[in-house]
Scaffold this motif. Structure first.
Motif, short mmCIF file in Angstrom:
data_model
loop_
_atom_site.label_atom_id
_atom_site.label_comp_id
_atom_site.label_asym_id
_atom_site.label_seq_id
_atom_site.Cartn_x
_atom_site.Cartn_y
_atom_site.Cartn_z
N SER A 150 0.84 -1.20 0.00
CA SER A 150 0.00 0.00 0.00
C SER A 150 0.88 1.25 0.00
O SER A 150 0.87 2.05 0.93
N SER A 151 1.64 1.39 -1.06
CA SER A 151 2.53 2.54 -1.22
C SER A 151 2.52 2.96 -2.68
O SER A 151 2.59 2.11 -3.57
N ARG A 152 2.44 4.23 -2.92
CA ARG A 152 2.48 4.72 -4.30
C ARG A 152 3.87 4.57 -4.88
O ARG A 152 4.04 4.31 -6.06
N ARG A 153 4.87 4.71 -4.02
CA ARG A 153 6.25 4.62 -4.49
C ARG A 153 6.64 3.19 -4.84
O ARG A 153 7.29 2.94 -5.84
N ILE A 154 6.24 2.24 -4.02
CA ILE A 154 6.54 0.82 -4.22
C ILE A 154 5.22 0.05 -4.23
O ILE A 154 4.71 -0.30 -3.16
N PRO A 155 4.66 -0.24 -5.40
CA PRO A 155 3.38 -0.93 -5.44
C PRO A 155 3.46 -2.45 -5.25
O PRO A 155 2.50 -3.07 -4.84
N LEU A 156 4.63 -3.04 -5.56
CA LEU A 156 4.77 -4.50 -5.49
C LEU A 156 6.12 -4.89 -4.91
O LEU A 156 7.10 -4.15 -5.03
N MET A 157 6.15 -6.08 -4.30
CA MET A 157 7.40 -6.70 -3.86
C MET A 157 7.39 -8.14 -4.34
O MET A 157 6.33 -8.77 -4.40
N VAL A 158 8.58 -8.64 -4.68
CA VAL A 158 8.71 -10.03 -5.11
C VAL A 158 9.51 -10.80 -4.06
O VAL A 158 10.55 -10.34 -3.60
N ASP A 159 9.00 -11.94 -3.68
CA ASP A 159 9.64 -12.84 -2.71
C ASP A 159 10.76 -13.59 -3.45
O ASP A 159 10.51 -14.25 -4.46
N VAL A 160 11.98 -13.49 -2.92
CA VAL A 160 13.12 -14.17 -3.57
C VAL A 160 13.74 -15.23 -2.66
O VAL A 160 14.78 -15.81 -3.00
N GLN A 161 13.12 -15.51 -1.55
CA GLN A 161 13.67 -16.46 -0.58
C GLN A 161 13.38 -17.90 -1.03
O GLN A 161 12.32 -18.19 -1.58
N ALA A 162 14.32 -18.80 -0.76
CA ALA A 162 14.15 -20.21 -1.09
C ALA A 162 12.92 -20.78 -0.38
O ALA A 162 12.71 -20.52 0.81
N GLU A 163 12.15 -21.54 -1.10
CA GLU A 163 10.92 -22.11 -0.54
C GLU A 163 11.19 -23.07 0.62
O GLU A 163 10.35 -23.21 1.51
#
Length: 101
Positions: free
Chosen positions: A10-23
């Motif tokens: 919920s940020s205009r600057r950063i709308p998305l994040m991607v998970d890069v951690q090993a499952e």
């Protein structure tokens, strides 16, 4: 939670994040994520090996590899998609950040 899942922020600057951690580390209370910023709103230029441009749906994003960090799992919520199609670009950017190649 799956690697390369997308989470809405919920940020205009950063709308998305991607998970890069090993499952395999899915039971931890936090996940390592990389923010994505809409390319047209990015203040920094794309750096193809470190901050690649990714097309997700009909929007172009800049992967802010240098801004990666840990977020609590409960803060992320439910995934809104997965971008494993960009696996090679994301992994290469992380390799460049940590290894210099």
């Amino acid at each position: 939670m799956a690697r390369f899942d997308l989470y809405r922020v919920s940020s205009r600057r950063i709308p998305l994040m991607v998970d890069v951690q090993a499952e395999i580390l899915g039971d931890l209370a936090s996940r390592i994520v990389i923010p994505l910023r809409v390319l047209e709103q990015a203040e920094e230029p794309p750096l193809p090996r470190l901050k690649p441009v990714l097309m997700i749906g009909d929007q172009t994003y800049l992967l802010l590899t240098t801004d990666m960090g840990a977020q609590p799992v409960h803060w992320l919520g439910k995934p809104v998609g997965n971008i494993k199609a960009h696996r090679d670009e994301i992994t290469s950017a992380m390799d460049f950040l940590f290894q210099g190649f």
